[in-house]
Design a protein around this motif. Sequence first.
Motif, PDB file in Angstrom:
ATOM      1  N   VAL A  99      47.227  44.323  42.108  1.00 42.51           N
ATOM      2  CA  VAL A  99      46.136  45.035  42.745  1.00 42.51           C
ATOM      3  C   VAL A  99      45.795  44.359  44.063  1.00 42.51           C
ATOM      4  O   VAL A  99      45.450  43.176  44.091  1.00 42.51           O
ATOM      5  CB  VAL A  99      44.904  45.071  41.813  1.00 42.51           C
ATOM      6  N   ASP A 126      43.865  46.369  46.271  1.00 41.88           N
ATOM      7  CA  ASP A 126      42.656  47.141  46.558  1.00 41.88           C
ATOM      8  C   ASP A 126      42.024  47.394  45.201  1.00 41.88           C
ATOM      9  O   ASP A 126      42.675  47.922  44.291  1.00 41.88           O
ATOM     10  CB  ASP A 126      43.021  48.461  47.252  1.00 41.88           C
ATOM     11  N   LEU A 127      40.767  47.021  45.043  1.00 41.94           N
ATOM     12  CA  LEU A 127      40.133  47.116  43.726  1.00 41.94           C
ATOM     13  C   LEU A 127      40.057  48.539  43.184  1.00 41.94           C
ATOM     14  O   LEU A 127      39.859  48.731  41.986  1.00 41.94           O
ATOM     15  CB  LEU A 127      38.734  46.496  43.765  1.00 41.94           C
ATOM     16  N   THR A 128      40.225  49.540  44.051  1.00 39.39           N
ATOM     17  CA  THR A 128      40.271  50.903  43.527  1.00 39.39           C
ATOM     18  C   THR A 128      41.449  51.083  42.581  1.00 39.39           C
ATOM     19  O   THR A 128      41.435  51.994  41.744  1.00 39.39           O
ATOM     20  CB  THR A 128      40.383  51.939  44.668  1.00 39.39           C
ATOM     21  N   THR A 148      33.833  35.863  40.393  1.00 41.82           N
ATOM     22  CA  THR A 148      34.839  36.903  40.625  1.00 41.82           C
ATOM     23  C   THR A 148      36.080  36.653  39.778  1.00 41.82           C
ATOM     24  O   THR A 148      36.634  37.583  39.178  1.00 41.82           O
ATOM     25  CB  THR A 148      35.218  36.944  42.114  1.00 41.82           C
ATOM     26  N   ILE A 161      42.556  40.727  47.859  1.00 38.69           N
ATOM     27  CA  ILE A 161      41.316  40.821  47.092  1.00 38.69           C
ATOM     28  C   ILE A 161      40.513  39.546  47.329  1.00 38.69           C
ATOM     29  O   ILE A 161      41.041  38.438  47.241  1.00 38.69           O
ATOM     30  CB  ILE A 161      41.601  40.997  45.588  1.00 38.69           C
ATOM     31  N   LEU A 181      42.098  49.395  40.089  1.00 37.21           N
ATOM     32  CA  LEU A 181      41.683  49.155  38.709  1.00 37.21           C
ATOM     33  C   LEU A 181      41.269  50.433  37.993  1.00 37.21           C
ATOM     34  O   LEU A 181      41.294  50.490  36.763  1.00 37.21           O
ATOM     35  CB  LEU A 181      40.532  48.144  38.676  1.00 37.21           C
ATOM     36  N   ARG A 216      38.824  41.437  32.915  1.00 36.98           N
ATOM     37  CA  ARG A 216      39.352  42.795  33.085  1.00 36.98           C
ATOM     38  C   ARG A 216      40.844  42.872  32.771  1.00 36.98           C
ATOM     39  O   ARG A 216      41.384  43.967  32.600  1.00 36.98           O
ATOM     40  CB  ARG A 216      39.101  43.224  34.529  1.00 36.98           C
ATOM     41  N   VAL A 260      46.657  40.009  40.694  1.00 41.33           N
ATOM     42  CA  VAL A 260      45.747  40.192  41.820  1.00 41.33           C
ATOM     43  C   VAL A 260      46.391  39.609  43.067  1.00 41.33           C
ATOM     44  O   VAL A 260      46.805  38.439  43.076  1.00 41.33           O
ATOM     45  CB  VAL A 260      44.383  39.512  41.557  1.00 41.33           C
ATOM     46  N   LEU A 262      37.581  39.180  36.881  1.00 39.38           N
ATOM     47  CA  LEU A 262      38.943  39.697  36.932  1.00 39.38           C
ATOM     48  C   LEU A 262      39.726  39.301  35.687  1.00 39.38           C
ATOM     49  O   LEU A 262      40.491  40.106  35.128  1.00 39.38           O
ATOM     50  CB  LEU A 262      39.655  39.194  38.188  1.00 39.38           C
TER      51      LEU A 262
END
Length: 303
Positions: free
Chosen positions: A93, A95-97, A121, A114, A99, A128, A110, A125
């Motif tokens: 990832v 870009d956090l979008t 943070t 990011i 996720l 998640r 990651v 992550l």
Amino acid sequence: MDLTVGPNPFFWDAPVVRSFYDSLAAAPVSRVVLGEVVCSKRLPFWQDEIAPAVEGLLAAGKAVAITTLALVTLKRERKATAALREIGLPIEVNDLTGLHALPAKTPFWVGPLINVYNEGTLRWLAGRGAQRVCLPPELPLELIAVLARLGAELGVAIEVWGHGRLPLAISGRCYHARLHDHAKDSCQFVCGLDPDGRDVETLDGQKFLVVNGVQTLSQSTASMAYQIEVLREAGVNALRLSPQSTHFLEICEAYAARLTGDLTAADLEALLAPRVPGGRLSDGFVRGPAGAEWSGKGLASAG
């Protein structure tokens, strides 16, 4: 400590991409991140090379992940991001979008775009599903050490930017197109004219930055040649090497030799200096007063 090759940020044609990843199969690196990270318009020109590259790299024993774009703005880009999980490889990832396309607890990596600047943070992550985190390249050693210790507690591998022009910014506008008096929508893919990015100079002629389509990069090539020992002591698991258009296999081999102690920092500097675009190295974000500073003696600091 081992080596990861990040996604290629530049626009190369399909035969060049094919040759590049064929060569990486023999490189002394542990993992490779593939895919388009900068501009979705480039992908149709070389996306057919991804599947054979993945097959060859997996056969060579490399771990492989697929990156998201660094800036997802269009509906087709959101759909393409969501479709990445159908490939069956880990997603990196950037870009956090991205996720939104991954169910909770799905393992992912990651990327350095990011902003993982603090323990909170990193904990979020990890909760998640993050398994690996490449830290942003502007972090100082003290913070790298804090996050590496926490990563070890959480079972998250921590990478640090080890080689390559630094990704400083991403934009909705295309600098390359503007330089050639083209609109972004009719850019004619002029970024392909500069396989390692195009230098930007100040008004008095000093080389300052590099543009790569919608991306801004450092003019110098960041290198952890002189920082291996302190990063290893800090608990960093891997160095990330960012692709360049020439000498890259040789560079991978040199960093591997530096990790094993077969090359000194000065040896690696001497090898890199004539082989990096522009011939300038920097490591100031880790140890120096400014990102453009360089720990070595053989080169002047660069921007």
